[in-house]
Write a protein that holds these residues in place. Sequence first.
Motif, PDB file in Angstrom:
ATOM      1  N   TRP A 292       3.011  -0.587   5.319  1.00  0.00           N
ATOM      2  CA  TRP A 292       2.748  -0.717   3.762  1.00  0.00           C
ATOM      3  C   TRP A 292       4.251  -1.569   2.958  1.00  0.00           C
ATOM      4  O   TRP A 292       4.215  -1.423   1.419  1.00  0.00           O
ATOM      5  CB  TRP A 292       3.470   1.426   3.541  1.00  0.00           C
ATOM      6  CG  TRP A 292       3.931   1.820   4.147  1.00  0.00           C
ATOM      7  CD1 TRP A 292       3.426   2.484   5.369  1.00  0.00           C
ATOM      8  CD2 TRP A 292       5.669   2.315   4.310  1.00  0.00           C
ATOM      9  NE1 TRP A 292       4.888   2.928   5.808  1.00  0.00           N
ATOM     10  CE2 TRP A 292       5.790   2.758   4.887  1.00  0.00           C
ATOM     11  CE3 TRP A 292       6.232   1.049   3.153  1.00  0.00           C
ATOM     12  CZ2 TRP A 292       7.444   3.750   4.589  1.00  0.00           C
ATOM     13  CZ3 TRP A 292       7.352   2.127   2.967  1.00  0.00           C
ATOM     14  CH2 TRP A 292       7.924   2.580   3.718  1.00  0.00           C
TER      15      TRP A 292
ATOM     16  N   GLN B   1      -1.986   3.688  -8.216  1.00  0.00           N
ATOM     17  CA  GLN B   1      -2.445   2.495  -7.317  1.00  0.00           C
ATOM     18  C   GLN B   1      -1.689   1.740  -7.644  1.00  0.00           C
ATOM     19  O   GLN B   1      -0.731   1.716  -8.294  1.00  0.00           O
ATOM     20  CB  GLN B   1      -3.234   1.442  -7.630  1.00  0.00           C
ATOM     21  CG  GLN B   1      -5.434   2.308  -7.593  1.00  0.00           C
ATOM     22  CD  GLN B   1      -6.014   2.215  -8.212  1.00  0.00           C
ATOM     23  OE1 GLN B   1      -6.473   2.320  -9.659  1.00  0.00           O
ATOM     24  NE2 GLN B   1      -7.244   0.648  -7.308  1.00  0.00           N
TER      25      GLN B   1
ATOM     26  N   ASP C 121      -2.991  -5.629  -6.222  1.00  0.00           N
ATOM     27  CA  ASP C 121      -1.925  -6.585  -5.080  1.00  0.00           C
ATOM     28  C   ASP C 121      -1.239  -8.122  -5.500  1.00  0.00           C
ATOM     29  O   ASP C 121      -1.725  -8.523  -7.015  1.00  0.00           O
ATOM     30  CB  ASP C 121      -4.433  -6.809  -4.153  1.00  0.00           C
ATOM     31  CG  ASP C 121      -4.602  -7.867  -5.414  1.00  0.00           C
ATOM     32  OD1 ASP C 121      -4.667  -8.384  -6.565  1.00  0.00           O
ATOM     33  OD2 ASP C 121      -6.502  -7.436  -4.910  1.00  0.00           O
TER      34      ASP C 121
ATOM     35  N   SER D 196       0.463  -1.332  -0.585  1.00  0.00           N
ATOM     36  CA  SER D 196       0.482   0.291  -0.296  1.00  0.00           C
ATOM     37  C   SER D 196       1.035   1.251  -0.305  1.00  0.00           C
ATOM     38  O   SER D 196       1.877   0.922  -0.324  1.00  0.00           O
ATOM     39  CB  SER D 196      -0.351  -0.261   1.136  1.00  0.00           C
ATOM     40  OG  SER D 196      -0.285   0.136   2.326  1.00  0.00           O
TER      41      SER D 196
END
Length: 288
Positions: A217, A49, A52, A37
């Motif tokens: 993160w 972004q 994932d 993140s």
Amino acid sequence: MHLNFLNLEHDEPWLALRQPLVRQLAFCIGSPNILRSLPADLAITHPFQLHDDATWNKHLKNYWPRLQQLDRHPEALADFLQQLKSTRLGLRFEMFLWFWLLDSGHHPYRLLGHSIQKIDGPKTLGELDFVLLNTETGEVEHWEAALKYYLAERDFSLPHWHGLNRSDTLSRKLHHFTEKQFQFADALNHQIQRRFCILKGQLYLPERSSCAALPDWINPARRIGLWGQRLPDAALQFYRLQRHEWICPQAQPSSHAAQWWTDGLYKAACQEHYYMFRRPGLLLHSLT
């Protein structure tokens, strides 16, 4: 230093492949981003972004039959990489992604353009790495790709992750993404609807540290190495990796166990342990 997140088992299917170039290609496609993140203290100018881990796992699974074919006959990949005259690892990483994106039928993307310059009169405003159409969502996406190796210092917070050239920091790179690289609303007569940073490579923690936890993160799904200024355990028989092996080591050790240590990345011969050695006080130039 004994940190539990250094000893996790990692799923690294690319290590089952034989050919060095194909192992590197598989790593570039299937490895997770080094961040899971964006840090909360990163000021966002232009939003973007990160994919994932499941997305990269899916891409690797879908491409696996093709990778096995290339592992037997790597000529097409080798010929494609002949276009690259630079030794910079970041450009090599980008070439591997380009090869995969051009290899249609194995992913949901239609490549609209690569290395697209945005020019305003005599001034170059910037360049977009990849613009593509996601045929599953119908959205046009802008991808920026970076392969980075950052060494943590002090408390592992965002300002304290440095590249081999200390002016290349994780903080500076993320700010460059949000302030410059993702500033464009359109490209090639297409409105850009989603923006993704492809940030892969490896992170390294100091061998001696009082920190016991990673920032939330940092992606624990990506194997983390250690760095230091002294020689690690000789029993592990570390050997020095060639520059291109920083992406993915060859199946067999490419050199003998290190007797004379110079600055660079080392790997244990029989284990997936990585150690970035740095001589005290030496300013290194970035390899990426």
